[in-house]
Design an enzyme around this catalytic site. Sequence first.
Site, PDB file in Angstrom:
ATOM      1  N   GLU A  72       7.086   4.178   0.260  1.00  0.00           N
ATOM      2  CA  GLU A  72       7.133   2.885   0.987  1.00  0.00           C
ATOM      3  C   GLU A  72       5.779   2.519   1.582  1.00  0.00           C
ATOM      4  OE1 GLU A  72       9.107   0.709   0.656  1.00  0.00           O
ATOM      5  OE2 GLU A  72      10.692   1.912  -0.243  1.00  0.00           O
TER       6      GLU A  72
HETATM    7  C1  LIG Z   1      10.099  11.337  -4.433  1.00  0.00           C
HETATM    8  C2  LIG Z   1       9.451  10.020  -4.663  1.00  0.00           C
HETATM    9  C3  LIG Z   1      10.239   8.882  -4.766  1.00  0.00           C
HETATM   10  C4  LIG Z   1       9.651   7.641  -5.002  1.00  0.00           C
HETATM   11  N1  LIG Z   1      10.438   6.536  -5.177  1.00  0.00           N
HETATM   12  C5  LIG Z   1       9.866   5.363  -5.554  1.00  0.00           C
HETATM   13  C6  LIG Z   1      10.664   4.228  -5.913  1.00  0.00           C
HETATM   14  O1  LIG Z   1      11.899   4.268  -5.851  1.00  0.00           O
HETATM   15  N2  LIG Z   1      10.035   3.096  -6.325  1.00  0.00           N
HETATM   16  C7  LIG Z   1       8.676   2.993  -6.418  1.00  0.00           C
HETATM   17  O2  LIG Z   1       8.187   1.948  -6.794  1.00  0.00           O
HETATM   18  N3  LIG Z   1       7.899   4.054  -6.083  1.00  0.00           N
HETATM   19  C8  LIG Z   1       8.451   5.222  -5.665  1.00  0.00           C
HETATM   20  N4  LIG Z   1       7.667   6.301  -5.343  1.00  0.00           N
HETATM   21  C9  LIG Z   1       6.224   6.167  -5.432  1.00  0.00           C
HETATM   22  C10 LIG Z   1       5.549   6.144  -4.072  1.00  0.00           C
HETATM   23  O3  LIG Z   1       5.812   4.943  -3.423  1.00  0.00           O
HETATM   24  C11 LIG Z   1       4.052   6.425  -4.334  1.00  0.00           C
HETATM   25  O4  LIG Z   1       3.935   7.795  -4.634  1.00  0.00           O
HETATM   26  C12 LIG Z   1       3.189   6.039  -3.158  1.00  0.00           C
HETATM   27  O5  LIG Z   1       3.166   4.648  -3.004  1.00  0.00           O
HETATM   28  C13 LIG Z   1       1.759   6.540  -3.295  1.00  0.00           C
HETATM   29  O6  LIG Z   1       1.207   6.244  -4.558  1.00  0.00           O
HETATM   30  P1  LIG Z   1       0.541   7.403  -5.418  1.00  0.00           P
HETATM   31  O7  LIG Z   1       1.472   8.540  -5.460  1.00  0.00           O
HETATM   32  O8  LIG Z   1       0.071   6.819  -6.679  1.00  0.00           O
HETATM   33  O9  LIG Z   1      -0.697   7.885  -4.534  1.00  0.00           O
HETATM   34  P2  LIG Z   1      -2.141   7.192  -4.492  1.00  0.00           P
HETATM   35  O10 LIG Z   1      -2.011   5.722  -4.363  1.00  0.00           O
HETATM   36  O11 LIG Z   1      -2.977   7.737  -5.569  1.00  0.00           O
HETATM   37  O12 LIG Z   1      -2.676   7.742  -3.078  1.00  0.00           O
HETATM   38  C14 LIG Z   1      -3.155   9.078  -2.892  1.00  0.00           C
HETATM   39  C15 LIG Z   1      -3.806   9.176  -1.505  1.00  0.00           C
HETATM   40  O13 LIG Z   1      -4.926   8.277  -1.428  1.00  0.00           O
HETATM   41  C16 LIG Z   1      -4.773   7.384  -0.351  1.00  0.00           C
HETATM   42  N5  LIG Z   1      -5.299   6.077  -0.746  1.00  0.00           N
HETATM   43  C17 LIG Z   1      -4.987   5.364  -1.847  1.00  0.00           C
HETATM   44  N6  LIG Z   1      -5.662   4.206  -1.844  1.00  0.00           N
HETATM   45  C18 LIG Z   1      -6.402   4.173  -0.717  1.00  0.00           C
HETATM   46  C19 LIG Z   1      -7.314   3.234  -0.126  1.00  0.00           C
HETATM   47  N7  LIG Z   1      -7.568   2.060  -0.709  1.00  0.00           N
HETATM   48  N8  LIG Z   1      -7.895   3.564   1.044  1.00  0.00           N
HETATM   49  C20 LIG Z   1      -7.625   4.719   1.648  1.00  0.00           C
HETATM   50  N9  LIG Z   1      -6.765   5.649   1.154  1.00  0.00           N
HETATM   51  C21 LIG Z   1      -6.161   5.378  -0.003  1.00  0.00           C
HETATM   52  C22 LIG Z   1      -3.282   7.336  -0.075  1.00  0.00           C
HETATM   53  O14 LIG Z   1      -3.009   6.934   1.256  1.00  0.00           O
HETATM   54  C23 LIG Z   1      -2.876   8.782  -0.366  1.00  0.00           C
HETATM   55  O15 LIG Z   1      -3.120   9.581   0.764  1.00  0.00           O
HETATM   56  C24 LIG Z   1       8.238   7.549  -5.097  1.00  0.00           C
HETATM   57  C25 LIG Z   1       7.452   8.686  -4.976  1.00  0.00           C
HETATM   58  C26 LIG Z   1       8.043   9.914  -4.799  1.00  0.00           C
HETATM   59  C27 LIG Z   1       7.165  11.135  -4.743  1.00  0.00           C
END
Ligand SMILES: Cc1cc2nc3c(=O)[nH]c(=O)nc-3n(C[C@H](O)[C@H](O)[C@H](O)COP(=O)(O)OP(=O)(O)OC[C@H]3O[C@@H](n4cnc5c(N)ncnc54)[C@H](O)[C@@H]3O)c2cc1C
Length: 610
Positions: A448
Site C-alpha cells: 500500500e
Molecule cells: C505479500 C505482498 C502482497 C502484495 N499485494 C499486492 C496487491 O494485492 N496488489 C498490488 O498491486 N501490489 C501488491 N504488492 C506489491 C507491493 O505493493 C509492492 O511490493 C510495494 O509497493 C513496493 O514495491 P517493490 O516491491 O517493487 O519495491 P521497490 O519499489 O523496488 O522499493 C524498494 C525500496 O526502495 C524504496 N524506494 C523506491 N523508490 C523510491 C524513491 N523514489 N525514493 C526513495 N525510496 C524509494 C522503497 O521505499 C523501498 O524501501 C504486494 C507485495 C507483497 C510482498
Amino acid sequence: MAFNWAYNTRDFKFILQEWLPTERIFAYERFRDYYSKDDIDMIIDPVFKIAKEMIAPANDDGEAQPARFENGQVILPDSFARTFHYIQENGFGSSNIDEEAEGVLPQVVYAAIQEMLASANPAWSPYVALSTGSADLIQTFGDEHLKKVFLPKMFTGEWSGTMCLTEPTAGSDVGDILSKAFPTDNPRVFKIKGSKQFITGVEHTMCSNIVNLVLARVEGARPGTKGISLFVVPKYWINEDGSLEDNDIQALGIEHKMGMKGSATTAVTFGENNGCRGWLLGIDPGENDGKGEGMAQMFQMMNGARAQTGHVAQSIMANAYFNAAQYAKERVQGRPLTNPKGDRVTIINHEDVKKMLLHAKAHAEAMRGMIFQTYFYFDVRSHDPDEAERLKASDRIGVLTPLIKAYCSDEAWPIIGDCIQVYGGYGYCEDYPVAQSARDVKILSIWEGTNYIQSMDLIGRKWTQKKGASFAAWLQDIRDFISDNRDNSELEREFANLERALNSYMEIQMTIGGYFGNKQYGMMPLYARRILTATAQLYCGMVILSQALVAQSKLQEINADHFDYSFYIGKVAAARYYLMNIVPNVWAVAETVKTGDTSVLDIPAEAFEY
Ligand SMILES: Cc1cc2nc3c(=O)[nH]c(=O)nc-3n(C[C@H](O)[C@H](O)[C@H](O)COP(=O)(O)OP(=O)(O)OC[C@H]3O[C@@H](n4cnc5c(N)ncnc54)[C@H](O)[C@@H]3O)c2cc1C
C-alpha cells in the site's frame, strides 16, 4: 501450531461508549433508525465470539496448509473459504459499505469488527478487505451496468475482488507500469495485456469469480500516472445473458513469503492469448469516461487500504501484547532485584518485562485511539449534514491516513520484537504465538505504498495542502486540547511534555522549510520517515492523554475493588508512559533535523562495499 487469539473488547467499548462522542454519529439519518450507543455491546460481543470460535482457528490452517499452487490454480485451506463466506453472507464484511443497504454500521463501529477479524487471522483478512475496496470503487466510479453486474455478488461474497497495480518493473513507481489497454468496438470495453506481480487474491478457488481492478495504459495515452486508467477485469467475463466465460488471465505461481502464509500472492498475466477484456471504470462514455483517471480512482481504494493496513499492523501487535502479558503472568523465573532472598516470582514482576509490556500496551491503545478517531471522521465526512464539518473531517483524514499506515506498521515490528523478548527463548519458537506475529506484520510497512512513500505524502502533500491550512488546523486541534485541559494537576508533567513536543514540531517544520528555501531538497526525503514518526507521536500523545482524562474521572467514582478499576488505572498509566517516554522523541527528532547532518547524502554508494 500455536496461534492464540488473546484479545479482549474492553478498549473498544471504552472508545465507543466513553471516549468518542459516537452519539453524534448515531444521530445521522443513515443510522438513527437502526442503532444507538446502547447497542454497542450487542454489536461487538457476537463478533468477538465469531472471531474466537471460527476465524482464529482458521489461522492455524493457514500456517499448516499455506496457499499452494497446483495446475495453474491456488488452493487455500477449506476453513478460509468457509469463514470468508460466513462473514460476507452475514453482513460483517463487504456489504457494510453498500449504499443501498439498510442497517449498515457506522465506520467507527465497524472498526472494532475489522480489528477483531484481522487480528484473529491476518492472512485471511485481505480477502475480505480487497473485496470491499474493489466493490467500493465500482460503487463510486462504475456506471449502472457495472454496478448491477458486480456489486450484488461482491457484497454477498459470491465473488471476491483484488487491486492490481504492481508490475515486475513498476513497484513504488506505479507511473511506470507497462500493462496496456486496446480499444474495441464497444467504447467501454478494452482488450487488456500485461503482467502483474505480487497480487493478493488474484487466483483462488474460494469464489466463483474474482473481480480484478487493473491499472493499465490505453494505447497511445501519455506516459506517467496521468496516462493510466482503471479497468474491471474479471477472471470470468460476464456475457449479456449472465453466463461466464474464461477471460484469459493466467496465474504464474505464488510467492513463498515469510508470513501471511494463507494469503495468496500471485504473479499473473492478462491477455496472454489476446483474449482478456476489461470494462473501463468511469461514469459514462462522454466527458467522464474515466480515461486517464485510473490513479485518482485507485487512490480512493488505496487511502482506505492504507488506513486498514495500519489497523491490521496495530491489531497483530495488540494480539502479541495480549499473549505476552498472559505469558508473563504465568512464567516463574528469578527473584526481584529488590528482594534477592525472597521467593521466585513470575516475570511480570521484573521491571524490564513490565516496561516492555507497558510499552506495547501504551502503543496499542494510543494507536487504536488514533485509528478509531479517524474512522469517526470517515462517518462525519460521509454523513454530516453540514458541509463545513464534512470538509473538516476530510482534511483530518488526509493527515491521519499516512500516520496510521506508516506509524502503526513501523512500530508494530520492534514492539512485537519486545513481545518475543518477554517470552525469552520460547518466543523464538513457532510453538508459541508471537513468532508468527513478527512474520505476519512485516509486510504492512511495505505494501500500500512503502512507509517512505507515506512520509513523503505527509510532508510533501499534507503539510502544504490548501496552502498549509489543513495541516495548521490539525495542529490547532492539539493546541486547543492542551489549553482546554492543561490545568489538570495530576497530569501536569504530561501536558508540559505535549506542549514542548508541539513547539518542537513547529521547529521541525520551520527547519525543513528553511532547507527547502535553500534548495537543499534532499533533506526532505532524508528526514521524512523520522518526521512522520514524530508527527504520529505528537498526535497519539494527545489521544492517549485525552483518554486518560476520561479514565481519571471514572476512577473518582469507583473503588479499587470495582471490576473496571484496573482498566482505568491501566489507561492512566499507559498515558503517563507514552507522554513521558515516547513523546520526547519529537524534540529529539527536532534536534536531529536542526543539526542538518548530511552524512547519508555525502557517503558515496561505493562505500557500502565495506
Ligand atoms: C505479500 C505482498 C502482497 C502484495 N499485494 C499486492 C496487491 O494485492 N496488489 C498490488 O498491486 N501490489 C501488491 N504488492 C506489491 C507491493 O505493493 C509492492 O511490493 C510495494 O509497493 C513496493 O514495491 P517493490 O516491491 O517493487 O519495491 P521497490 O519499489 O523496488 O522499493 C524498494 C525500496 O526502495 C524504496 N524506494 C523506491 N523508490 C523510491 C524513491 N523514489 N525514493 C526513495 N525510496 C524509494 C522503497 O521505499 C523501498 O524501501 C504486494 C507485495 C507483497 C510482498
